[in-house]
Write a protein that holds these residues in place. Sequence first.
Motif, mmCIF file in Angstrom:
data_model
loop_
_atom_site.group_PDB
_atom_site.id
_atom_site.type_symbol
_atom_site.label_atom_id
_atom_site.label_comp_id
_atom_site.label_asym_id
_atom_site.label_seq_id
_atom_site.Cartn_x
_atom_site.Cartn_y
_atom_site.Cartn_z
ATOM 1 N N ASP A 1 1.011 -1.173 -0.060
ATOM 2 C CA ASP A 1 0.115 -0.091 -0.023
ATOM 3 C C ASP A 1 0.973 1.231 0.134
ATOM 4 O OD1 ASP A 1 -1.652 2.198 1.064
ATOM 5 O OD2 ASP A 1 -3.019 0.768 1.518
ATOM 6 N N SER B 1 -3.375 0.890 -1.603
ATOM 7 C CA SER B 1 -3.317 -0.076 -2.434
ATOM 8 C C SER B 1 -3.722 -1.629 -1.796
ATOM 9 C CB SER B 1 -2.025 -0.425 -3.219
ATOM 10 O OG SER B 1 -1.657 0.575 -3.962
ATOM 11 N N VAL B 2 -3.899 -1.843 -0.465
ATOM 12 C CA VAL B 2 -4.715 -2.643 0.212
ATOM 13 C C VAL B 2 -6.224 -2.204 0.511
ATOM 14 C CG1 VAL B 2 -2.948 -3.849 0.862
ATOM 15 C CG2 VAL B 2 -3.789 -2.402 2.494
ATOM 16 N N ARG B 3 -6.276 -0.717 1.126
ATOM 17 C CA ARG B 3 -7.415 -0.396 1.459
ATOM 18 C C ARG B 3 -8.363 -0.234 0.463
ATOM 19 N NH1 ARG B 3 -4.869 4.442 4.300
ATOM 20 N NH2 ARG B 3 -3.054 3.926 2.563
ATOM 21 N N LYS C 1 -3.306 -1.130 6.562
ATOM 22 C CA LYS C 1 -2.036 -0.511 5.972
ATOM 23 C C LYS C 1 -1.408 -0.151 7.710
ATOM 24 C CE LYS C 1 -0.727 3.509 6.013
ATOM 25 N NZ LYS C 1 0.447 3.527 7.067
ATOM 26 N N CYS D 1 -7.679 8.457 -4.555
ATOM 27 C CA CYS D 1 -7.090 8.231 -3.299
ATOM 28 C C CYS D 1 -7.423 9.296 -2.171
ATOM 29 C CB CYS D 1 -5.704 7.816 -3.465
ATOM 30 S SG CYS D 1 -5.329 6.294 -4.518
ATOM 31 N N THR E 1 -7.291 7.992 1.612
ATOM 32 C CA THR E 1 -6.081 6.922 1.961
ATOM 33 C C THR E 1 -4.791 7.424 1.978
ATOM 34 O OG1 THR E 1 -6.361 6.133 -0.224
ATOM 35 C CG2 THR E 1 -7.375 5.118 1.214
ATOM 36 N N ASN F 1 -0.377 7.180 4.076
ATOM 37 C CA ASN F 1 0.968 6.523 3.805
ATOM 38 C C ASN F 1 1.970 7.652 3.864
ATOM 39 O OD1 ASN F 1 -1.389 5.524 1.936
ATOM 40 N ND2 ASN F 1 0.447 3.760 1.909
#
Length: 466
Positions: free
Chosen positions: A178, A182-184, A196, A396, A399, A403
């Motif tokens: 992620d 990218s996982v959520r 994440k 995104c 999210t 990150n």
Amino acid sequence: MVLDEVSKLTLDQMLQGFRAGTIDPVEVMELTLDQIRRVNGEINALYELRPDENLAAAKAAARRYGEGRPSGALDGVPVTIKDSMHAIDTRWHHGSRIHADGVVGTTDAPPTERLKAANAIIVGKAKMPDFGLSGSGVSSFHGIVRNPWGLAWNPGGSSAGAGASLAAGIGMMSVGSDIAGSVRLPASHCGLAALKPTQGMIAHTPASDIRSAGPMTRYAADLEAHLRVLGGLHRYDRFSLPVTEPSESFGKARVAVYGSFGFGPPVETAVLDVLSRAEQAVAGLVAKVASAPPPYDFDAYLPIDDMFKLRGWREHVGVAEQLRQHTPRQLFDWFKEARDWSAERIALFEAGVARGVAQTNALFEDSDFLLTPVMPVVNFPAEERGVDPAMPLRHCTFTAMFNQSGHPAVSLCGGFDSRGLPVGVQLVGRRFDDIRLCRLAAELEAVLWPGGPEAREWPLQPRKPT
């Protein structure tokens, strides 16, 4: 046992059944392999399939359980790993024809190593889009990954094959990675749960201060156990951290609810309806829940998008010149401006990222957790790389910020829209509060889905377009 029963098991239930002899690892593997043969042609989720090896590993696990000596925390449990996750003797493509026939792994990435040490059975690698730089399943090497909730719809990305395969009942967990969600994102698209972690709590290679490896599961109740298997210090990742135990429960916690961050695509009504449902549910679990106004004073995604452009350009020019023609035109048109950027131009977007991180950190001055949508839209067509053709990660909004800041975040299924498509909600915690975050997510899931896993239905037969 049938696949429908397997898909409704939590990890703890499966392991208890293995130990008690009421569930056979060989039968689970046979059902898993049969489901791959039945649906993988439609959803196009997995590659590097080695059924004979997998079945032999399941038989070895069954013998260990039968002798009362299981070995490893996930002995006999079927799992998958993402294309970008290195594993010995499997091919890494990063989703793109730009890497020719791929690179055969000579070492295991830390998550792969830990899965093998736990005696999990890796049944395949999950497909992903080019460079991991779109929130979709569109790949120049793998083709189009499709969502089993509706084959016309996107599974999300970049851990696209992971989301599609888990929703279709294949495996108990998939390790994705992620960098912007990218996982959520695929968890939201596919009705799953994903973590994440705090940056570094699950080691990954190459070491990164923004990209995290993380588990994706059908149920949030499984996330803590997988974090404990995958997490901790690792010699290959200089940013790696130990898994931190919580100092208290979440009963006295304060949750801030954000329906908008003040930038990005408009949030769809169905997404806000599911967020409202989750807000009501979480209110019974914590001390205080309060809706909050948009917190950022600028479009904090735009400098992140510039960072991704530079990342894409570097991967493009990092291969032999004759292979660069295989970069998808849409992605190339998006990131090509980075080839002419000066040091001053790069410093400008780096300052914007830092400004966004500072404002993200401030969200936790009066809150222990945040509740947000996972993304502003429910879904988009399978053939598209995102909701904005000129900016494939534009959705995104909710999210990517975490990150950059390093905060842990969980996606879980909050409900469905009128078309029967899943809608996720996101819980975000303070750094190093991953265990408590996973536990709050599991409790929220239990309130949102009072029948538990047994009441959930999964698209084991992918739904064809109508």
